[in-house]
Design a protein around this motif. Structure first.
Motif, PDB file in Angstrom:
ATOM      1  N   HIS A   4     -16.353  -7.345   6.898  1.00  0.00           N
ATOM      2  CA  HIS A   4     -16.621  -7.126   8.318  1.00  0.00           C
ATOM      3  C   HIS A   4     -17.994  -7.660   8.721  1.00  0.00           C
ATOM      4  CE1 HIS A   4     -15.772  -5.229  12.145  1.00  0.00           C
ATOM      5  NE2 HIS A   4     -16.945  -4.631  12.128  1.00  0.00           N
ATOM      6  N   VAL A   5     -18.950  -7.524   7.817  1.00  0.00           N
ATOM      7  CA  VAL A   5     -20.315  -8.005   8.059  1.00  0.00           C
ATOM      8  C   VAL A   5     -20.848  -8.586   6.762  1.00  0.00           C
ATOM      9  CG1 VAL A   5     -22.685  -7.369   8.652  1.00  0.00           C
ATOM     10  CG2 VAL A   5     -20.779  -6.248   9.819  1.00  0.00           C
ATOM     11  N   LYS A   6     -21.505  -9.732   6.845  1.00  0.00           N
ATOM     12  CA  LYS A   6     -22.212 -10.250   5.684  1.00  0.00           C
ATOM     13  C   LYS A   6     -23.396 -11.072   6.142  1.00  0.00           C
ATOM     14  CE  LYS A   6     -19.246 -14.329   5.021  1.00  0.00           C
ATOM     15  NZ  LYS A   6     -18.366 -15.047   4.081  1.00  0.00           N
ATOM     16  N   GLY A   7     -24.452 -11.100   5.339  1.00  0.00           N
ATOM     17  CA  GLY A   7     -25.629 -11.868   5.699  1.00  0.00           C
ATOM     18  C   GLY A   7     -26.873 -11.309   5.050  1.00  0.00           C
ATOM     19  N   ALA A  59     -25.826  -6.235  -1.903  1.00  0.00           N
ATOM     20  CA  ALA A  59     -25.264  -4.892  -1.787  1.00  0.00           C
ATOM     21  C   ALA A  59     -23.873  -4.985  -1.172  1.00  0.00           C
ATOM     22  CB  ALA A  59     -26.162  -4.012  -0.928  1.00  0.00           C
ATOM     23  N   VAL A  60     -22.890  -4.438  -1.872  1.00  0.00           N
ATOM     24  CA  VAL A  60     -21.525  -4.350  -1.358  1.00  0.00           C
ATOM     25  C   VAL A  60     -21.344  -2.953  -0.790  1.00  0.00           C
ATOM     26  CG1 VAL A  60     -19.070  -4.519  -1.912  1.00  0.00           C
ATOM     27  CG2 VAL A  60     -20.700  -6.021  -3.059  1.00  0.00           C
ATOM     28  N   LEU A  61     -21.166  -2.886   0.517  1.00  0.00           N
ATOM     29  CA  LEU A  61     -21.149  -1.607   1.216  1.00  0.00           C
ATOM     30  C   LEU A  61     -19.820  -1.396   1.935  1.00  0.00           C
ATOM     31  CD1 LEU A  61     -24.678  -1.896   2.876  1.00  0.00           C
ATOM     32  CD2 LEU A  61     -24.124  -0.932   0.634  1.00  0.00           C
ATOM     33  N   GLY A  62     -19.611  -0.147   2.324  1.00  0.00           N
ATOM     34  CA  GLY A  62     -18.415   0.181   3.082  1.00  0.00           C
ATOM     35  C   GLY A  62     -18.054   1.630   2.898  1.00  0.00           C
ATOM     36  N   VAL A 107     -34.183  -2.843  -1.662  1.00  0.00           N
ATOM     37  CA  VAL A 107     -33.965  -3.688  -2.847  1.00  0.00           C
ATOM     38  C   VAL A 107     -33.050  -4.886  -2.628  1.00  0.00           C
ATOM     39  CG1 VAL A 107     -34.356  -1.727  -4.392  1.00  0.00           C
ATOM     40  CG2 VAL A 107     -32.019  -2.333  -3.750  1.00  0.00           C
ATOM     41  N   ALA A 108     -32.213  -4.860  -1.583  1.00  0.00           N
ATOM     42  CA  ALA A 108     -31.200  -5.910  -1.446  1.00  0.00           C
ATOM     43  C   ALA A 108     -31.691  -7.089  -0.603  1.00  0.00           C
ATOM     44  CB  ALA A 108     -29.922  -5.337  -0.841  1.00  0.00           C
ATOM     45  N   ASP A 109     -31.188  -8.270  -0.942  1.00  0.00           N
ATOM     46  CA  ASP A 109     -31.442  -9.478  -0.157  1.00  0.00           C
ATOM     47  C   ASP A 109     -30.297  -9.747   0.813  1.00  0.00           C
ATOM     48  OD1 ASP A 109     -33.885 -10.489  -1.649  1.00  0.00           O
ATOM     49  OD2 ASP A 109     -32.439 -10.378  -3.293  1.00  0.00           O
ATOM     50  N   TYR A 110     -29.073  -9.494   0.361  1.00  0.00           N
ATOM     51  CA  TYR A 110     -27.876  -9.762   1.151  1.00  0.00           C
ATOM     52  C   TYR A 110     -26.987  -8.519   1.199  1.00  0.00           C
ATOM     53  CZ  TYR A 110     -29.110 -14.688   0.492  1.00  0.00           C
ATOM     54  OH  TYR A 110     -29.767 -15.897   0.465  1.00  0.00           O
ATOM     55  N   ILE A 111     -26.165  -8.478   2.235  1.00  0.00           N
ATOM     56  CA  ILE A 111     -25.206  -7.389   2.396  1.00  0.00           C
ATOM     57  C   ILE A 111     -23.812  -7.971   2.604  1.00  0.00           C
ATOM     58  CG2 ILE A 111     -24.405  -5.594   3.998  1.00  0.00           C
ATOM     59  CD1 ILE A 111     -27.321  -4.964   4.534  1.00  0.00           C
ATOM     60  N   VAL A 112     -22.842  -7.337   1.954  1.00  0.00           N
ATOM     61  CA  VAL A 112     -21.427  -7.600   2.222  1.00  0.00           C
ATOM     62  C   VAL A 112     -20.828  -6.249   2.598  1.00  0.00           C
ATOM     63  CG1 VAL A 112     -19.214  -8.340   1.288  1.00  0.00           C
ATOM     64  CG2 VAL A 112     -21.318  -9.508   0.589  1.00  0.00           C
ATOM     65  N   PHE A 113     -20.421  -6.111   3.855  1.00  0.00           N
ATOM     66  CA  PHE A 113     -19.886  -4.835   4.332  1.00  0.00           C
ATOM     67  C   PHE A 113     -18.385  -4.952   4.500  1.00  0.00           C
ATOM     68  CE2 PHE A 113     -18.845  -1.366   7.086  1.00  0.00           C
ATOM     69  CZ  PHE A 113     -19.754  -0.365   6.776  1.00  0.00           C
ATOM     70  N   LEU A 114     -17.649  -4.132   3.734  1.00  0.00           N
ATOM     71  CA  LEU A 114     -16.195  -4.156   3.767  1.00  0.00           C
ATOM     72  C   LEU A 114     -15.657  -3.047   4.657  1.00  0.00           C
ATOM     73  CD1 LEU A 114     -15.271  -4.741  -0.001  1.00  0.00           C
ATOM     74  CD2 LEU A 114     -15.516  -6.448   1.789  1.00  0.00           C
ATOM     75  N   LEU A 115     -14.563  -3.359   5.330  1.00  0.00           N
ATOM     76  CA  LEU A 115     -13.886  -2.385   6.160  1.00  0.00           C
ATOM     77  C   LEU A 115     -12.398  -2.682   6.101  1.00  0.00           C
ATOM     78  CD1 LEU A 115     -14.716  -0.016   8.030  1.00  0.00           C
ATOM     79  CD2 LEU A 115     -14.550  -1.608   9.946  1.00  0.00           C
ATOM     80  N   GLU A 116     -11.634  -1.715   5.612  1.00  0.00           N
ATOM     81  CA  GLU A 116     -10.177  -1.837   5.518  1.00  0.00           C
ATOM     82  C   GLU A 116      -9.760  -3.099   4.762  1.00  0.00           C
ATOM     83  OE1 GLU A 116      -8.678  -1.487   9.492  1.00  0.00           O
ATOM     84  OE2 GLU A 116      -9.053   0.673   9.561  1.00  0.00           O
ATOM     85  N   GLU A 127     -19.870  -1.761  15.802  1.00  0.00           N
ATOM     86  CA  GLU A 127     -19.403  -1.439  17.170  1.00  0.00           C
ATOM     87  C   GLU A 127     -19.125  -2.710  17.974  1.00  0.00           C
ATOM     88  OE1 GLU A 127     -22.408   0.991  18.837  1.00  0.00           O
ATOM     89  OE2 GLU A 127     -21.863   2.790  17.676  1.00  0.00           O
ATOM     90  N   LYS A 128     -19.947  -3.712  17.749  1.00  0.00           N
ATOM     91  CA  LYS A 128     -19.792  -4.973  18.493  1.00  0.00           C
ATOM     92  C   LYS A 128     -18.780  -5.910  17.865  1.00  0.00           C
ATOM     93  CE  LYS A 128     -24.434  -5.193  20.543  1.00  0.00           C
ATOM     94  NZ  LYS A 128     -25.676  -6.016  20.632  1.00  0.00           N
ATOM     95  N   GLY A 129     -18.253  -5.521  16.690  1.00  0.00           N
ATOM     96  CA  GLY A 129     -17.319  -6.418  16.002  1.00  0.00           C
ATOM     97  C   GLY A 129     -18.013  -7.625  15.439  1.00  0.00           C
ATOM     98  N   TYR A 130     -19.278  -7.430  15.059  1.00  0.00           N
ATOM     99  CA  TYR A 130     -20.075  -8.532  14.505  1.00  0.00           C
ATOM    100  C   TYR A 130     -19.430  -9.079  13.242  1.00  0.00           C
ATOM    101  CZ  TYR A 130     -24.067 -10.882  12.323  1.00  0.00           C
ATOM    102  OH  TYR A 130     -24.897 -11.788  11.732  1.00  0.00           O
ATOM    103  N   ASP A 131     -19.359 -10.398  13.143  1.00  0.00           N
ATOM    104  CA  ASP A 131     -18.817 -11.055  11.952  1.00  0.00           C
ATOM    105  C   ASP A 131     -19.734 -12.208  11.590  1.00  0.00           C
ATOM    106  OD1 ASP A 131     -17.318 -11.892   9.871  1.00  0.00           O
ATOM    107  OD2 ASP A 131     -15.661 -12.694  11.053  1.00  0.00           O
ATOM    108  N   ALA A 132     -20.581 -11.989  10.554  1.00  0.00           N
ATOM    109  CA  ALA A 132     -21.569 -13.018  10.184  1.00  0.00           C
ATOM    110  C   ALA A 132     -20.891 -14.210   9.551  1.00  0.00           C
ATOM    111  CB  ALA A 132     -22.569 -12.420   9.217  1.00  0.00           C
TER     112      ALA A 132
END
Length: 239
Positions: free
Chosen positions: A208-211, A31-34, A195-204, A234-239
């Motif tokens: 920003h987050v993937k895993g 899932a590509v999110l943002g 439904v998703a196994d992995y996430i890719v979260f985009l920001l600007e 919020e924590k600035g997590y970067d997988a």
């Protein structure tokens, strides 16, 4: 199966993508999110060849997509809002696409989708007369009936009733068992979690987050994906 390397895209002074590095493997739903404006649509359209990147490389099945359109035969694309020739009937549209594309067409898949979505009753109706939900079913039918190796699904369940939505989500998960790659976007976090196994979260324009979905939830200490994503940002997590 799909590799993106140092991808940048500028629209004038606006940087939509800022050096994206990403590898998408078969046998999984990613899932590509943002939020709006994060770059997810630009990223997907760049892979599909609908947007030309400013710089960087994209590979599909090991081959660069630069000046190469043959790779598209491996891909099924379901846009959020499909645009059809309004004066064609549904039957005419299906027959036209089969005649044009030919490769990969699976009549059994077509019949399964027609039956579950109850599209028989619309075969002789003009596409312009169909409701938004029915057009979404038609879009899903067209995407799946050519049995592609790679699926790009943009908000696939929008406008669908619960029965149709459940059927489509089952079909998405079945592609994992068939060693296909599915890439989807959705604003419904419960659906992504389902439904998703992995996430890719985009920001600007940046990742920003993937895993893995389960690992992201567990590492956040939250109970569901929506709260996990919020906390990790919020924590600035970067997988």
């Amino acid at each position: 199966m799909v590799k993106v390397k140092s991808l940048y895209k500028r629209f004038g002074k606006f940087e939509a993508l800022k050096g994206i590095d990403l590898q998408l493997e078969k046998g999984a739903v990613t899932a590509v999110l943002g939020p709006n404006g994060s770059g997810k649509t630009t990223l997907i359209k760049s892979i599909l060849g609908l947007v030309v990147p400013t710089s960087g490389e994209i590979y599909v099945k090991g081959e660069s997509v630069r000046n190469n359109w043959n790779y598209r035969r491996f891909i099924g694309y379901m846009p959020q809002s499909a645009v059809f020739p309004e004066n064609l009937t549904l039957k005419e549209l299906i027959n036209m696409l089969i005649d044009i594309r030919k490769e990969g067409y699976n009549p059994n898949i077509k019949e399964e989708f027609v039956e579950h979505f109850k599209l028989d009753r619309y075969m002789d109706k003009k596409l312009k007369t169909l409701s938004g939900g029915t057009k979404q079913k038609v879009s899903a039918l067209i995407t799946f009936m050519f049995d592609p190796e790679i699926y790009f699904l943009d908000e696939p369940t929008v406008g669908l009733d619960p029965i149709s939505s459940s059927f489509l989500k089952d079909k998405i998960r079945q592609q994992v068992e068939r060693d296909r790659l599915v890439v989807l976007t959705s604003h419904i976090m419960s659906e992504v979690e389902e439904v998703a196994d992995y996430i890719v979260f985009l920001l600007e324009g940046q990742i920003h987050v993937k895993g893995k979905v389960k690992e992201i939830i567990e590492s956040s200490g939250e109970k569901n994906l929506e709260r996990a994503i919020a906390k990790l940002m919020e924590k600035g997590y970067d997988a």
